[in-house]
Write a protein that holds these residues in place. Structure first.
Motif, mmCIF file in Angstrom:
data_model
loop_
_atom_site.group_PDB
_atom_site.id
_atom_site.type_symbol
_atom_site.label_atom_id
_atom_site.label_comp_id
_atom_site.label_asym_id
_atom_site.label_seq_id
_atom_site.Cartn_x
_atom_site.Cartn_y
_atom_site.Cartn_z
ATOM 1 N N LYS A 189 0.784 -1.192 -0.009
ATOM 2 C CA LYS A 189 0.012 -0.087 0.081
ATOM 3 C C LYS A 189 0.836 1.255 0.211
ATOM 4 C CE LYS A 189 -3.671 -2.299 0.558
ATOM 5 N NZ LYS A 189 -4.492 -2.549 -0.904
ATOM 6 N N ILE A 190 2.210 0.914 -0.026
ATOM 7 C CA ILE A 190 3.235 2.119 -0.028
ATOM 8 C C ILE A 190 3.485 2.726 -1.583
ATOM 9 C CG2 ILE A 190 5.445 2.999 0.785
ATOM 10 C CD1 ILE A 190 3.606 2.678 3.158
ATOM 11 N N PRO A 191 3.599 3.942 -1.808
ATOM 12 C CA PRO A 191 3.746 4.460 -3.370
ATOM 13 C C PRO A 191 5.094 3.756 -3.543
ATOM 14 C CG PRO A 191 2.730 6.239 -1.866
ATOM 15 C CD PRO A 191 3.176 5.014 -1.089
ATOM 16 N N LEU A 192 4.752 3.346 -4.936
ATOM 17 C CA LEU A 192 6.027 2.663 -5.379
ATOM 18 C C LEU A 192 7.493 3.576 -5.594
ATOM 19 C CD1 LEU A 192 4.953 0.607 -8.580
ATOM 20 C CD2 LEU A 192 5.639 -0.305 -6.427
ATOM 21 N N GLU A 193 7.249 4.852 -5.848
ATOM 22 C CA GLU A 193 8.269 5.828 -5.728
ATOM 23 C C GLU A 193 9.335 5.805 -4.434
ATOM 24 O OE1 GLU A 193 5.223 6.882 -6.423
ATOM 25 O OE2 GLU A 193 4.877 8.703 -5.629
ATOM 26 N N ILE A 194 8.266 5.603 -3.538
ATOM 27 C CA ILE A 194 8.943 5.461 -2.002
ATOM 28 C C ILE A 194 9.516 4.140 -1.981
ATOM 29 C CG2 ILE A 194 8.513 5.583 0.296
ATOM 30 C CD1 ILE A 194 6.567 7.738 0.103
ATOM 31 N N LEU A 195 8.786 3.158 -2.231
ATOM 32 C CA LEU A 195 9.196 1.707 -1.928
ATOM 33 C C LEU A 195 10.424 1.272 -2.761
ATOM 34 C CD1 LEU A 195 7.897 -0.660 -0.302
ATOM 35 C CD2 LEU A 195 6.970 -1.275 -2.207
ATOM 36 N N ASN A 196 10.609 1.808 -3.900
ATOM 37 C CA ASN A 196 11.785 1.467 -4.925
ATOM 38 C C ASN A 196 12.804 2.299 -4.899
ATOM 39 O OD1 ASN A 196 10.035 -0.684 -5.517
ATOM 40 N ND2 ASN A 196 9.285 0.028 -7.197
ATOM 41 N N LYS A 197 12.840 3.605 -4.009
ATOM 42 C CA LYS A 197 13.639 4.599 -4.160
ATOM 43 C C LYS A 197 15.177 3.918 -3.756
ATOM 44 C CE LYS A 197 14.844 8.897 -2.173
ATOM 45 N NZ LYS A 197 14.471 10.094 -1.316
ATOM 46 N N LYS A 198 16.202 4.348 -4.704
ATOM 47 C CA LYS A 198 17.341 3.563 -4.581
ATOM 48 C C LYS A 198 18.395 4.578 -3.673
ATOM 49 C CE LYS A 198 17.244 1.210 -9.029
ATOM 50 N NZ LYS A 198 16.853 0.033 -8.437
ATOM 51 N N ALA A 199 17.770 5.123 -2.695
ATOM 52 C CA ALA A 199 18.645 5.598 -1.692
ATOM 53 C C ALA A 199 18.155 5.579 -0.182
ATOM 54 C CB ALA A 199 18.766 7.278 -2.246
ATOM 55 N N LEU A 200 18.468 6.195 0.760
ATOM 56 C CA LEU A 200 17.867 6.138 1.913
ATOM 57 C C LEU A 200 16.715 7.352 2.009
ATOM 58 C CD1 LEU A 200 20.928 6.157 4.405
ATOM 59 C CD2 LEU A 200 19.260 4.508 4.185
#
Ligand SMILES: [Fe+2]
Length: 316
Positions: A189-200
């Motif tokens: 349920k978490i937006p993909l841009e947050i889930l897949n972010k390639k940094a902290l």
């Protein structure tokens, strides 16, 4: 690659095959059993493939979902088959688990996938009970790169292996295994841009991410789950001993023991896999880092038991 290889023991002779099966030849894949046909009793001997006469079968990549649905019917038999080695069983169950979780993260409302996950835990326990070295065998297969779905399988495996080491009951193993497998399902349920972010994550993004244990619990409740030995650990796997965790800021005495175990397995699994922003730690270095920097957040007794469990595994 148009075709994927599956082990021959995953196909049951005299069962109806709901997809086309192929044999690999030098320059093409030859159709051997057609969708809907019965797999003949003696065909296994002929399923030897190019170039090394390896006994396996191939199917079209697009038929993989049908293969996993077919395999589910035989998983119980395969896990108890004495002619299949622990390595082969472990590889099969790990692949099945990773696929189930990958699909479940995309479709968390699916009753079928939820039931499959439960089934999967019971079959994994069968393997753990039948073979002393099965947890190690499955750990060796586990992915060294981080994916949410393989991470979930690993955390489940570590948690079940650990409570088995502590001589907990069958029901405890089943409950913690299932809770650990689904501990991060709320991330769906978490937006993909947050889930897949390639940094902290930035602090506002982290605030959103912190909702995932609560979402996970809601998904399980949507599926009718009422067992607190499953719901509590999913909701509380990010609580910390001094009450500095989330979402409920629970102190150690208020936190379910399974949540504390899953928290340890979760951190250990995350540290020992590679992320885009960090290398994988060795098991030894991960445990040392947890001891030096995180012990105040963890259940100390459980952590040192976990270290003993990992030491036992590494000696097998
Ligand atoms: Fe989590």
């Amino acid at each position: 690659m148009s075709h994927v290889k599956i082990p021959l023991f995953a196909i049951k002779p005299e069962s109806a095959i709901p997809f086309n099966l192929f044999r690999k030849e030098e320059d093409h894949y030859a159709l051997v059993v057609e969708d809907g046909d019965i797999f003949p009793k003696n065909l296994s001997n002929l399923m030897l493939n190019y170039p090394n006469n390896e006994p396996c079968v191939y199917l079209h990549k697009k038929d993989k979902p049908k293969y996993y649905a077919y395999l589910e019917n035989f998983l119980g038999k395969i896990t108890q088959d004495t002619e299949v080695s622990v390595k082969e069983k472990s590889a099969l169950i790990y692949d099945f688990a990773a696929n189930t979780l990958d699909n479940l993260f995309q479709n968390p409302e699916s009753k079928e996938l939820m039931n499959r996950s439960k089934n999967l835990i019971l079959n994994t326990i069968n393997i753990i009970f039948a073979h002393d070295n099965s947890v190690k065998s499955m750990m060796e297969i586990s992915s060294h790169d981080y994916y949410t779905y393989t991470h979930s399988v690993d955390v489940s495996l570590f948690s079940m292996g650990f409570v088995n080491y502590l001589n907990y009951s069958y029901d405890d193993m089943a409950n913690i295994g299932y809770a650990a497998l689904l501990h991060d399902i709320g991330k769906s349920k978490i937006p993909l841009e947050i889930l897949n972010k390639k940094a902290l994550l930035a602090s506002d993004e982290f605030e959103i991410m912190k909702h995932h244990p609560k979402y996970g619990c809601e998904i399980l409740q949507f599926h009718g789950e009422k067992n607190n030995d499953i719901l509590n650990p999913v909701r509380h796997h990010h609580e910390k001993a001094l009450g500095t965790g989330y979402p409920d800021k629970l102190i150690a005495t208020k936190t379910h023991e399974f949540a504390k175990i899953i928290a340890i397995a979760d951190i250990f699994s995350a540290l020992t896999t590679k992320r885009s922003y960090k290398e994988a730690y060795s098991s030894f270095n991960a445990l040392q880092l947890m001891k030096n920097d995180m012990l105040h957040d963890l259940d100390k007794h459980l952590f040192f038991e976990f270290v003993k469990f990992m030491t036992t595994i590494s000696r097998q």
